[in-house]
Design a protein around this motif. Structure first.
Motif, mmCIF file in Angstrom:
data_model
loop_
_atom_site.group_PDB
_atom_site.id
_atom_site.type_symbol
_atom_site.label_atom_id
_atom_site.label_comp_id
_atom_site.label_asym_id
_atom_site.label_seq_id
_atom_site.Cartn_x
_atom_site.Cartn_y
_atom_site.Cartn_z
ATOM 1 N N GLY A 63 1.247 -9.951 -10.412
ATOM 2 C CA GLY A 63 1.498 -8.769 -11.234
ATOM 3 C C GLY A 63 2.676 -9.063 -12.152
ATOM 4 N N GLN A 64 3.268 -8.024 -12.706
ATOM 5 C CA GLN A 64 4.424 -8.236 -13.584
ATOM 6 C C GLN A 64 5.569 -8.915 -12.831
ATOM 7 O OE1 GLN A 64 5.091 -4.170 -14.876
ATOM 8 N NE2 GLN A 64 3.994 -4.537 -16.771
ATOM 9 N N HIS A 65 5.742 -8.540 -11.558
ATOM 10 C CA HIS A 65 6.842 -9.133 -10.777
ATOM 11 C C HIS A 65 6.690 -10.648 -10.676
ATOM 12 C CE1 HIS A 65 3.558 -8.169 -8.030
ATOM 13 N NE2 HIS A 65 3.972 -9.182 -7.302
ATOM 14 N N MET A 66 5.453 -11.143 -10.763
ATOM 15 C CA MET A 66 5.225 -12.591 -10.757
ATOM 16 C C MET A 66 5.740 -13.192 -12.074
ATOM 17 S SD MET A 66 1.586 -14.576 -10.554
ATOM 18 C CE MET A 66 0.980 -13.977 -12.114
ATOM 19 N N HIS A 87 -5.590 -18.451 -9.210
ATOM 20 C CA HIS A 87 -6.387 -17.646 -8.295
ATOM 21 C C HIS A 87 -5.989 -16.164 -8.412
ATOM 22 C CE1 HIS A 87 -9.167 -17.372 -5.095
ATOM 23 N NE2 HIS A 87 -8.305 -16.984 -4.175
ATOM 24 N N GLY A 88 -4.690 -15.925 -8.517
ATOM 25 C CA GLY A 88 -4.177 -14.577 -8.778
ATOM 26 C C GLY A 88 -4.570 -13.541 -7.745
ATOM 27 N N ALA A 89 -4.480 -13.884 -6.475
ATOM 28 C CA ALA A 89 -4.936 -12.957 -5.432
ATOM 29 C C ALA A 89 -3.800 -12.056 -4.957
ATOM 30 C CB ALA A 89 -5.499 -13.746 -4.259
ATOM 31 N N MET A 90 -3.883 -10.777 -5.321
ATOM 32 C CA MET A 90 -2.891 -9.826 -4.800
ATOM 33 C C MET A 90 -2.952 -9.830 -3.272
ATOM 34 S SD MET A 90 -3.632 -6.651 -7.346
ATOM 35 C CE MET A 90 -2.616 -5.432 -6.532
ATOM 36 N N GLY A 91 -1.785 -9.738 -2.654
ATOM 37 C CA GLY A 91 -1.737 -9.772 -1.192
ATOM 38 C C GLY A 91 -1.340 -11.143 -0.680
ATOM 39 N N GLY A 113 4.947 -6.588 -5.692
ATOM 40 C CA GLY A 113 4.885 -5.293 -6.360
ATOM 41 C C GLY A 113 4.365 -4.272 -5.360
ATOM 42 N N ASP A 114 4.439 -3.002 -5.738
ATOM 43 C CA ASP A 114 4.003 -1.970 -4.772
ATOM 44 C C ASP A 114 2.495 -1.953 -4.591
ATOM 45 O OD1 ASP A 114 4.462 -0.974 -7.514
ATOM 46 O OD2 ASP A 114 3.661 0.918 -6.784
ATOM 47 N N GLY A 115 1.746 -2.456 -5.591
ATOM 48 C CA GLY A 115 0.294 -2.558 -5.408
ATOM 49 C C GLY A 115 -0.044 -3.731 -4.511
ATOM 50 N N ALA A 116 0.470 -4.895 -4.847
ATOM 51 C CA ALA A 116 0.141 -6.122 -4.114
ATOM 52 C C ALA A 116 0.601 -6.046 -2.658
ATOM 53 C CB ALA A 116 0.782 -7.316 -4.821
ATOM 54 N N PHE A 117 1.749 -5.428 -2.435
ATOM 55 C CA PHE A 117 2.269 -5.413 -1.070
ATOM 56 C C PHE A 117 1.360 -4.614 -0.134
ATOM 57 C CE2 PHE A 117 5.579 -4.219 2.174
ATOM 58 C CZ PHE A 117 5.722 -5.502 2.663
ATOM 59 N N ASN A 140 9.140 -1.734 -6.866
ATOM 60 C CA ASN A 140 8.254 -0.563 -6.860
ATOM 61 C C ASN A 140 8.354 0.217 -8.167
ATOM 62 O OD1 ASN A 140 6.762 1.683 -6.362
ATOM 63 N ND2 ASN A 140 7.704 2.169 -4.388
ATOM 64 N N ASN A 141 7.352 0.007 -9.043
ATOM 65 C CA ASN A 141 7.294 0.783 -10.294
ATOM 66 C C ASN A 141 6.244 1.886 -10.193
ATOM 67 O OD1 ASN A 141 5.060 -0.815 -10.285
ATOM 68 N ND2 ASN A 141 5.536 -1.936 -12.163
ATOM 69 N N GLU A 142 5.805 2.166 -8.967
ATOM 70 C CA GLU A 142 4.805 3.213 -8.715
ATOM 71 C C GLU A 142 3.598 3.065 -9.633
ATOM 72 O OE1 GLU A 142 7.871 6.384 -9.003
ATOM 73 O OE2 GLU A 142 7.259 6.839 -6.950
ATOM 74 N N ALA A 143 3.202 1.811 -9.844
ATOM 75 C CA ALA A 143 2.078 1.544 -10.750
ATOM 76 C C ALA A 143 1.547 0.137 -10.518
ATOM 77 C CB ALA A 143 2.539 1.664 -12.204
ATOM 78 N N LEU A 144 0.283 -0.059 -10.923
ATOM 79 C CA LEU A 144 -0.249 -1.421 -11.048
ATOM 80 C C LEU A 144 0.181 -1.869 -12.440
ATOM 81 C CD1 LEU A 144 -3.818 -0.781 -9.535
ATOM 82 C CD2 LEU A 144 -1.847 -1.834 -8.396
ATOM 83 N N GLY A 145 1.451 -2.274 -12.522
ATOM 84 C CA GLY A 145 2.122 -2.422 -13.810
ATOM 85 C C GLY A 145 1.410 -3.325 -14.798
ATOM 86 N N MET A 146 0.914 -4.451 -14.314
ATOM 87 C CA MET A 146 0.329 -5.408 -15.251
ATOM 88 C C MET A 146 -0.924 -4.828 -15.920
ATOM 89 S SD MET A 146 -0.541 -9.342 -14.636
ATOM 90 C CE MET A 146 1.028 -9.931 -15.217
ATOM 91 N N ILE A 147 -1.701 -4.110 -15.145
ATOM 92 C CA ILE A 147 -2.924 -3.531 -15.711
ATOM 93 C C ILE A 147 -2.556 -2.333 -16.602
ATOM 94 C CG2 ILE A 147 -5.208 -2.585 -15.141
ATOM 95 C CD1 ILE A 147 -4.699 -5.493 -14.172
HETATM 96 C C1 LIG Z 1 -7.080 -8.777 -5.031
HETATM 97 C C2 LIG Z 1 -6.817 -8.484 -6.480
HETATM 98 N N1 LIG Z 1 -7.281 -7.326 -7.017
HETATM 99 C C3 LIG Z 1 -7.023 -7.049 -8.316
HETATM 100 C C4 LIG Z 1 -6.324 -7.934 -9.099
HETATM 101 C C5 LIG Z 1 -6.065 -7.603 -10.581
HETATM 102 N N2 LIG Z 1 -4.642 -7.357 -10.782
HETATM 103 C C6 LIG Z 1 -3.795 -8.295 -11.273
HETATM 104 S S1 LIG Z 1 -2.236 -7.759 -11.386
HETATM 105 C C7 LIG Z 1 -2.637 -6.243 -10.783
HETATM 106 C C8 LIG Z 1 -1.584 -5.181 -10.613
HETATM 107 C C9 LIG Z 1 -0.512 -5.570 -9.632
HETATM 108 O O1 LIG Z 1 0.265 -4.429 -9.361
HETATM 109 P P1 LIG Z 1 1.617 -4.506 -8.541
HETATM 110 O O2 LIG Z 1 1.434 -5.314 -7.324
HETATM 111 O O3 LIG Z 1 2.127 -3.133 -8.333
HETATM 112 O O4 LIG Z 1 2.551 -5.356 -9.475
HETATM 113 P P2 LIG Z 1 3.225 -5.026 -10.911
HETATM 114 O O5 LIG Z 1 2.266 -5.540 -11.948
HETATM 115 O O6 LIG Z 1 3.437 -3.548 -10.999
HETATM 116 O O7 LIG Z 1 4.497 -5.818 -10.870
HETATM 117 C C10 LIG Z 1 -4.012 -6.161 -10.521
HETATM 118 C C11 LIG Z 1 -4.715 -4.939 -10.030
HETATM 119 C C12 LIG Z 1 -5.895 -9.139 -8.493
HETATM 120 N N3 LIG Z 1 -5.218 -10.067 -9.194
HETATM 121 N N4 LIG Z 1 -6.117 -9.386 -7.184
#
Ligand SMILES: Cc1ncc(C[n+]2csc(CCOP(=O)(O)OP(=O)(O)O)c2C)c(N)n1
Length: 246
Positions: A63-66, A87-91, A113-117, A140-147
């Motif tokens: 995400g943006q934090h990356m 690969h870009g796998a959140m989690g 990020g708060d989504g990935a965590f 934690n930006n309370e958002a999927l920031g990158m999207i």
């Molecule tokens: C498993 C998975 N689902 C969806 C995506 C698409 N994706 C890339 S970045 C992102 C948002 C990440 O949000 P967050 O973890 O809150 O990080 P931020 O961008 O806010 O720093 C998403 C949904 C992905 N890379 N991996």
């Protein structure tokens, strides 16, 4: 290399000239970066890289934090930075950090990020049970920031499923960590520079949650339809023209 440059019609006729060009580009672009207020999370990452200096590895999620981390984390010698790459796998980050601890035998860090965590948050139980010294930073930006950033730029600010109130939400991660029995703290972004050894530097697992504005951005950024060398935020035209002329 120097001979090849000297043979060409470029005004760069020596290796020294080439280095000078590189230094100038770095100088000009760094100044633009430093003057971009939206890059405040980069400054936090730079600060935290000192606080996390004793960790053997830092695993970073997606995400943006990356982007902020690979732009601004200053890693120490022998300190590995782990990304999931293309690969870009959140989690990815928390399990990767746990594995890195077993591989290095050292305390490790993880930036999420708060989504990935939320993708592998259950691993906190393993962290607690095995008392893994992982220093977890949740931005934690309370958002999927990158999207959300893409939606702002290319989808007329239709923030579908990416922000609080429009199909995405997160939680108080410090409360969650405490429920698992992990030492945790939630702070506002402006307080990040107050974090020092008494937090993140203790034995055992710790979680620091940093609250950011909901609208965060990662810059510089390539833009659809634009050449790769002309990124947002756009640099002053005069500097751009000069650099392109070299
Ligand atoms: C498993 C998975 N689902 C969806 C995506 C698409 N994706 C890339 S970045 C992102 C948002 C990440 O949000 P967050 O973890 O809150 O990080 P931020 O961008 O806010 O720093 C998403 C949904 C992905 N890379 N991996």
């Amino acid at each position: 290399m120097a001979e090849r440059l000297a043979d060409s019609e470029s005004r760069i006729s020596s290796y020294g000239d080439w280095l000078e060009v590189c230094r100038r580009i770095r100088r000009e672009l760094t100044q633009v970066d430093d003057e971009t207020p939206e890059r405040y999370p980069n400054r936090m990452i730079a600060y935290l890289s000192d606080q996390l200096g004793d960790t053997g590895a830092v695993a970073v999620d997606v995400g943006q934090h990356m982007v902020w981390s690979y732009q601004s984390f200053h890693n120490k010698q022998d300190q590995k930075i782990l990304f999931s790459g293309g690969h870009g796998a959140m989690g990815y980050a928390l399990p990767a950090a746990i594995g890195a601890h077993y591989a290095t035998g050292k305390p490790v860090a993880c930036i999420c990020g708060d989504g990935a965590f939320q993708m592998n948050i259950q691993e906190l139980q393993w962290v607690k049970r095995e008392n893994i010294p992982v220093k977890i930073v949740v931005m934690n930006n309370e958002a999927l920031g990158m999207i959300r950033h893409l939606q702002r730029d290319y989808f007329d600010c239709v923030y579908a499923d990416t922000s609080d109130g429009s199909g995405f939400s997160s939680c108080d991660f410090s409360d969650v960590a405490k429920a698992y029995g992990i030492r945790a703290k939630r702070i506002q972004g402006e307080d990040v520079e107050k974090v020092s050894g008494e937090f993140l530097g203790q034995n055992g697992p710790e979680l620091l949650e940093i609250m950011l504005e909901n609208g965060t951005y990662a810059y510089p950024k390539t833009c659809l339809g634009e050449p790769i060398h002309n990124q947002q935020p756009y640099i002053p035209k005069q500097i751009f023209d000069e650099l392109m002329e070299i």
